[in-house]
Design a protein around this motif. Structure first.
Motif, PDB file in Angstrom:
ATOM      1  N   LEU A 126       0.821  -1.210   0.000  1.00  0.00           N
ATOM      2  CA  LEU A 126       0.000   0.000   0.000  1.00  0.00           C
ATOM      3  C   LEU A 126       0.857   1.264   0.000  1.00  0.00           C
ATOM      4  O   LEU A 126       0.652   2.167  -0.819  1.00  0.00           O
ATOM      5  N   LEU A 127       1.834   1.315   0.922  1.00  0.00           N
ATOM      6  CA  LEU A 127       2.615   2.539   1.092  1.00  0.00           C
ATOM      7  C   LEU A 127       3.717   2.695   0.057  1.00  0.00           C
ATOM      8  O   LEU A 127       3.955   3.809  -0.443  1.00  0.00           O
ATOM      9  N   ILE A 128       4.387   1.583  -0.294  1.00  0.00           N
ATOM     10  CA  ILE A 128       5.568   1.687  -1.166  1.00  0.00           C
ATOM     11  C   ILE A 128       5.204   1.440  -2.631  1.00  0.00           C
ATOM     12  O   ILE A 128       5.517   2.255  -3.501  1.00  0.00           O
ATOM     13  N   ASP A 129       4.518   0.302  -2.900  1.00  0.00           N
ATOM     14  CA  ASP A 129       4.119   0.031  -4.289  1.00  0.00           C
ATOM     15  C   ASP A 129       3.015   0.983  -4.744  1.00  0.00           C
ATOM     16  O   ASP A 129       2.899   1.275  -5.938  1.00  0.00           O
ATOM     17  N   GLY A 130       2.209   1.437  -3.806  1.00  0.00           N
ATOM     18  CA  GLY A 130       1.123   2.349  -4.146  1.00  0.00           C
ATOM     19  C   GLY A 130       1.514   3.802  -4.016  1.00  0.00           C
ATOM     20  O   GLY A 130       1.781   4.492  -4.999  1.00  0.00           O
ATOM     21  N   GLY A 131       1.564   4.282  -2.774  1.00  0.00           N
ATOM     22  CA  GLY A 131       1.800   5.706  -2.534  1.00  0.00           C
ATOM     23  C   GLY A 131       3.142   6.207  -3.031  1.00  0.00           C
ATOM     24  O   GLY A 131       3.214   7.219  -3.738  1.00  0.00           O
ATOM     25  N   TYR A 132       4.218   5.502  -2.670  1.00  0.00           N
ATOM     26  CA  TYR A 132       5.552   5.994  -3.051  1.00  0.00           C
ATOM     27  C   TYR A 132       5.752   5.984  -4.561  1.00  0.00           C
ATOM     28  O   TYR A 132       6.247   6.963  -5.140  1.00  0.00           O
ATOM     29  N   LEU A 133       5.389   4.871  -5.244  1.00  0.00           N
ATOM     30  CA  LEU A 133       5.622   4.789  -6.686  1.00  0.00           C
ATOM     31  C   LEU A 133       4.835   5.856  -7.445  1.00  0.00           C
ATOM     32  O   LEU A 133       5.321   6.437  -8.409  1.00  0.00           O
ATOM     33  N   SER A 134       3.608   6.103  -6.998  1.00  0.00           N
ATOM     34  CA  SER A 134       2.815   7.153  -7.637  1.00  0.00           C
ATOM     35  C   SER A 134       3.509   8.503  -7.506  1.00  0.00           C
ATOM     36  O   SER A 134       3.631   9.257  -8.477  1.00  0.00           O
ATOM     37  N   ARG A 313       2.281  20.673  -4.978  1.00  0.00           N
ATOM     38  CA  ARG A 313       0.841  20.397  -4.928  1.00  0.00           C
ATOM     39  C   ARG A 313       0.531  19.056  -5.583  1.00  0.00           C
ATOM     40  O   ARG A 313      -0.288  18.283  -5.085  1.00  0.00           O
ATOM     41  N   ALA A 314       1.175  18.776  -6.724  1.00  0.00           N
ATOM     42  CA  ALA A 314       0.931  17.522  -7.426  1.00  0.00           C
ATOM     43  C   ALA A 314       1.383  16.330  -6.592  1.00  0.00           C
ATOM     44  O   ALA A 314       0.694  15.305  -6.522  1.00  0.00           O
ATOM     45  N   VAL A 315       2.528  16.448  -5.936  1.00  0.00           N
ATOM     46  CA  VAL A 315       3.059  15.357  -5.115  1.00  0.00           C
ATOM     47  C   VAL A 315       2.134  15.079  -3.939  1.00  0.00           C
ATOM     48  O   VAL A 315       1.867  13.908  -3.595  1.00  0.00           O
ATOM     49  N   VAL A 316       1.622  16.136  -3.335  1.00  0.00           N
ATOM     50  CA  VAL A 316       0.725  15.978  -2.184  1.00  0.00           C
ATOM     51  C   VAL A 316      -0.502  15.157  -2.565  1.00  0.00           C
ATOM     52  O   VAL A 316      -0.977  14.325  -1.789  1.00  0.00           O
ATOM     53  N   PHE A 317      -1.015  15.357  -3.784  1.00  0.00           N
ATOM     54  CA  PHE A 317      -2.195  14.616  -4.219  1.00  0.00           C
ATOM     55  C   PHE A 317      -1.850  13.264  -4.820  1.00  0.00           C
ATOM     56  O   PHE A 317      -2.687  12.360  -4.843  1.00  0.00           O
ATOM     57  N   ALA A 318      -0.638  13.110  -5.337  1.00  0.00           N
ATOM     58  CA  ALA A 318      -0.263  11.865  -6.001  1.00  0.00           C
ATOM     59  C   ALA A 318      -0.126  10.708  -5.025  1.00  0.00           C
ATOM     60  O   ALA A 318      -0.457   9.569  -5.360  1.00  0.00           O
ATOM     61  N   PHE A 319       0.366  10.960  -3.818  1.00  0.00           N
ATOM     62  CA  PHE A 319       0.566   9.873  -2.851  1.00  0.00           C
ATOM     63  C   PHE A 319      -0.747   9.171  -2.514  1.00  0.00           C
ATOM     64  O   PHE A 319      -0.836   7.940  -2.620  1.00  0.00           O
ATOM     65  N   PRO A 320      -1.797   9.907  -2.119  1.00  0.00           N
ATOM     66  CA  PRO A 320      -3.064   9.208  -1.868  1.00  0.00           C
ATOM     67  C   PRO A 320      -3.636   8.544  -3.108  1.00  0.00           C
ATOM     68  O   PRO A 320      -4.315   7.506  -3.012  1.00  0.00           O
ATOM     69  N   ALA A 321      -3.373   9.114  -4.296  1.00  0.00           N
ATOM     70  CA  ALA A 321      -3.841   8.464  -5.527  1.00  0.00           C
ATOM     71  C   ALA A 321      -3.186   7.102  -5.697  1.00  0.00           C
ATOM     72  O   ALA A 321      -3.831   6.135  -6.126  1.00  0.00           O
ATOM     73  N   GLY A 322      -1.905   7.014  -5.346  1.00  0.00           N
ATOM     74  CA  GLY A 322      -1.200   5.743  -5.425  1.00  0.00           C
ATOM     75  C   GLY A 322      -1.782   4.707  -4.473  1.00  0.00           C
ATOM     76  O   GLY A 322      -1.851   3.517  -4.802  1.00  0.00           O
ATOM     77  N   LEU A 323      -2.216   5.163  -3.312  1.00  0.00           N
ATOM     78  CA  LEU A 323      -2.872   4.244  -2.369  1.00  0.00           C
ATOM     79  C   LEU A 323      -4.148   3.675  -2.982  1.00  0.00           C
ATOM     80  O   LEU A 323      -4.441   2.475  -2.858  1.00  0.00           O
ATOM     81  N   VAL A 324      -4.905   4.547  -3.664  1.00  0.00           N
ATOM     82  CA  VAL A 324      -6.153   4.112  -4.297  1.00  0.00           C
ATOM     83  C   VAL A 324      -5.861   3.110  -5.413  1.00  0.00           C
ATOM     84  O   VAL A 324      -6.556   2.088  -5.548  1.00  0.00           O
ATOM     85  N   ALA A 369      -3.177  13.803 -10.608  1.00  0.00           N
ATOM     86  CA  ALA A 369      -2.076  14.212 -11.490  1.00  0.00           C
ATOM     87  C   ALA A 369      -2.171  13.456 -12.813  1.00  0.00           C
ATOM     88  O   ALA A 369      -2.176  12.223 -12.822  1.00  0.00           O
ATOM     89  N   ASN A 370      -2.230  14.178 -13.929  1.00  0.00           N
ATOM     90  CA  ASN A 370      -2.332  13.554 -15.256  1.00  0.00           C
ATOM     91  C   ASN A 370      -1.105  12.733 -15.606  1.00  0.00           C
ATOM     92  O   ASN A 370      -1.162  11.889 -16.499  1.00  0.00           O
ATOM     93  N   GLU A 371      -0.003  12.991 -14.915  1.00  0.00           N
ATOM     94  CA  GLU A 371       1.258  12.301 -15.237  1.00  0.00           C
ATOM     95  C   GLU A 371       1.172  10.788 -15.034  1.00  0.00           C
ATOM     96  O   GLU A 371       1.970  10.043 -15.609  1.00  0.00           O
ATOM     97  N   ILE A 372       0.243  10.325 -14.194  1.00  0.00           N
ATOM     98  CA  ILE A 372       0.197   8.888 -13.889  1.00  0.00           C
ATOM     99  C   ILE A 372      -0.815   8.145 -14.756  1.00  0.00           C
ATOM    100  O   ILE A 372      -1.066   6.958 -14.525  1.00  0.00           O
ATOM    101  N   VAL A 373      -1.384   8.810 -15.785  1.00  0.00           N
ATOM    102  CA  VAL A 373      -2.397   8.158 -16.617  1.00  0.00           C
ATOM    103  C   VAL A 373      -1.820   6.947 -17.350  1.00  0.00           C
ATOM    104  O   VAL A 373      -2.367   5.836 -17.251  1.00  0.00           O
ATOM    105  N   ILE A 374      -0.721   7.133 -18.092  1.00  0.00           N
ATOM    106  CA  ILE A 374      -0.174   6.031 -18.887  1.00  0.00           C
ATOM    107  C   ILE A 374       0.323   4.878 -18.015  1.00  0.00           C
ATOM    108  O   ILE A 374      -0.013   3.712 -18.279  1.00  0.00           O
ATOM    109  N   PRO A 375       1.110   5.133 -16.955  1.00  0.00           N
ATOM    110  CA  PRO A 375       1.488   4.008 -16.084  1.00  0.00           C
ATOM    111  C   PRO A 375       0.284   3.284 -15.499  1.00  0.00           C
ATOM    112  O   PRO A 375       0.298   2.055 -15.363  1.00  0.00           O
TER     113      PRO A 375
END
Length: 478
Positions: A126-134, A313-324, A369-375
């Motif tokens: 959850l934290l590393i494969d999800g939040g951190y990678l995002s 701002r993008a990083v702050v929102f990207a971490f919870p997106a990775g969790l999702v 963050a639109n940057e994570i669409v393709i991954p």
């Protein structure tokens, strides 16, 4: 009365003389000096000397070219195209470097460390494969383009070219019931829509500023350029002979960018005639003289005030997106992951739009963050197709090492030329990212207009892709 008046004048003169004596200032001389100084300043601005006349002549000649009805727009497109090309090409190497450091090297270190301290597998995932990678993908993909685009944009601003762009676009935006300076906010939006929304402060009229804010999402931001270029290369370039692939792919991306500008004018006109009625305000723009850019100030303004703030701002929102992302791929309902359930449920609607359920889910997850669409698309496609040769585990975002591998994954997921074309359109026309939405709320202080800014482009995206898909299938049926 005469004696009193005479005495009064004598007292005033005596007081003035005493005051002058005390502070040692001759007020009359000081006043005359001030008048002469002001006159000299006015004369210096108004009277041409040989040196000033040469500078003025240079500015005038350059303006005749840059603001020309014939050459103004082609030059503007060429300048912006060069800036975009430098941004895209220049960002490749630092993006790859950051990805190798943050993902290829540091991600395994974090995983090993989590195992060594006894982290449960689900928590590590959850934290590393999800939040951190995002978060790592956002930094690797978003930082280099912004660090290149914003300084280049600021250099054009310092040189004095951007006011000429606004001058050229003024007539179009005025006809659309908007403000000429909206051209500047749209141009800023090509770097980041949040920055473009903030740039709308240069528009004095609240009505026209609101139109500029609502339509800024039609500018392709940094986060959407990689998607546009990759999909155009695979599907548009792949549909023509190899020697034409590069030119056709580039033309397709430029076409999407121009479509965004056209739609901004159409939507601006519609808003100005309906819910935001009003006449376009006068646009009095004093074209500043051309001047050499200030390098240090440019770097500070572009890197600190723009790049790092927007990135944070993008990083702050990207971490919870990775969790999702990790949760929807790993939490099961009735033996199926949440991601699979949603994709199967949304597929019929998405196919009507010429898309698929994977794309819709990816854009929901990628709101931060639109940057994570393709991954995210690649990860979800591998998940639903059962491909085993790609990725690093369920719910783990990744990016393929080559365009060919990416094309192989997407085509295995049922993608066609129509899917690629409509993804490019939907990438232009969908809801703003969470960073931009937060910025819109801060600028408007209105929940209503923030919701309108989110839903208007999304509704337009569904409508345009639906009609493109129907026309495409109608033509294919003949």
């Amino acid at each position: 009365m005469d004696n009193k008046g005479s005495n009064g004048r004598e007292e005033i003169l005596e007081l003035a003389n005493n005051l002058r004596w005390e502070i040692g200032v001759d007020f009359h001389d000081k006043l005359m000096e001030s008048i002469y100084e002001n006159a000299a300043t006015i004369a210096a601005r108004s009277v041409s000397t040989p040196d000033k006349e040469a500078v003025f002549s240079f500015d005038k000649k350059l303006d005749k070219i840059l603001t020309s009805p014939v050459f103004g727009f082609p030059i503007m497109f060429v300048v912006l195209a060069v800036v975009f090309w430098l941004t895209v090409v220049g960002a490749n190497y630092p993006s790859s470097f950051l990805a190798s450091i943050l993902i290829d090297e540091f991600h395994p270190v974090l995983k090993s460390f989590s195992l060594s301290i006894g982290f449960p597998g689900w928590l590590s995932g959850l934290l590393i494969d999800g939040g951190y990678l995002s978060m790592a993908w956002v930094i690797a993909v978003m930082l280099p383009p912004m660090a290149i685009f914003f300084p280049l944009f600021t250099l054009l601003e310092d040189f004095g070219y951007l006011p000429r762009v606004a001058f050229n676009m003024d007539n179009l935006y005025k006809k659309a019931g908007a403000h000429g300076k909206q051209a500047l906010t749209m141009a800023m939006g090509f770097g980041c829509n949040a920055a473009g929304v903030i740039a709308s402060r240069v528009i004095d009229s609240p009505r026209e500023r609101l139109i500029a804010i609502i339509t800024n999402n039609f500018s392709l931001c940094n986060g959407r350029w990689p998607t546009q270029i990759l999909i155009a290369t695979i599907f548009i370039g792949g549909a023509v002979p190899a020697y034409l692939a590069g030119i056709v792919s580039a033309a397709a991306v430029v076409g999407i960018a121009v479509l965004g500008v056209v739609l901004s004018l159409i939507v601006s006109w519609t808003l100005s005639k309906t819910v935001l009625k009003g006449e376009a305000s006068a646009f009095s723009l004093e074209l500043p003289p051309y001047r050499p850019p200030r390098i240090l100030q440019t770097l500070y303004t572009s890197l600190i005030d723009r790049t790092l703030i927007v990135l944070w701002r993008a990083v702050v929102f990207a971490f919870p997106a990775g969790l999702v992302i990790w949760l929807v791929a790993n939490v099961n309902i009735g033996g199926e992951s949440i991601a699979s359930v949603f994709i199967n449920w949304s597929d019929p609607f998405a196919i009507l739009l010429g898309l698929n359920g994977v794309i819709l889910l990816a854009y929901i997850i990628a709101i931060p963050a639109n940057e994570i669409v393709i991954p995210t698309i690649l990860m979800l496609t591998v998940l639903v197709t059962g491909l085993t040769d790609f990725g690093h585990g369920t719910g783990v975002m990744f990016e393929a090492n080559s365009t060919e591998v990416t094309a192989e994954i997407l085509k295995a997921g049922g993608w066609t030329l129509l899917t690629g074309v409509n993804l490019m359109i939907f990438s232009l026309l969908h809801n703003p990212c969470s960073t931009t939405l937060l910025t819109i709320f801060k600028e408007t202080r209105s929940v209503k207009w923030t919701v309108v800014s989110a839903l208007l482009p999304l509704a337009l995206g569904f409508t345009v892709t639906f009609f493109v898909a129907q026309i495409w299938r109608l033509i294919a049926g003949f």
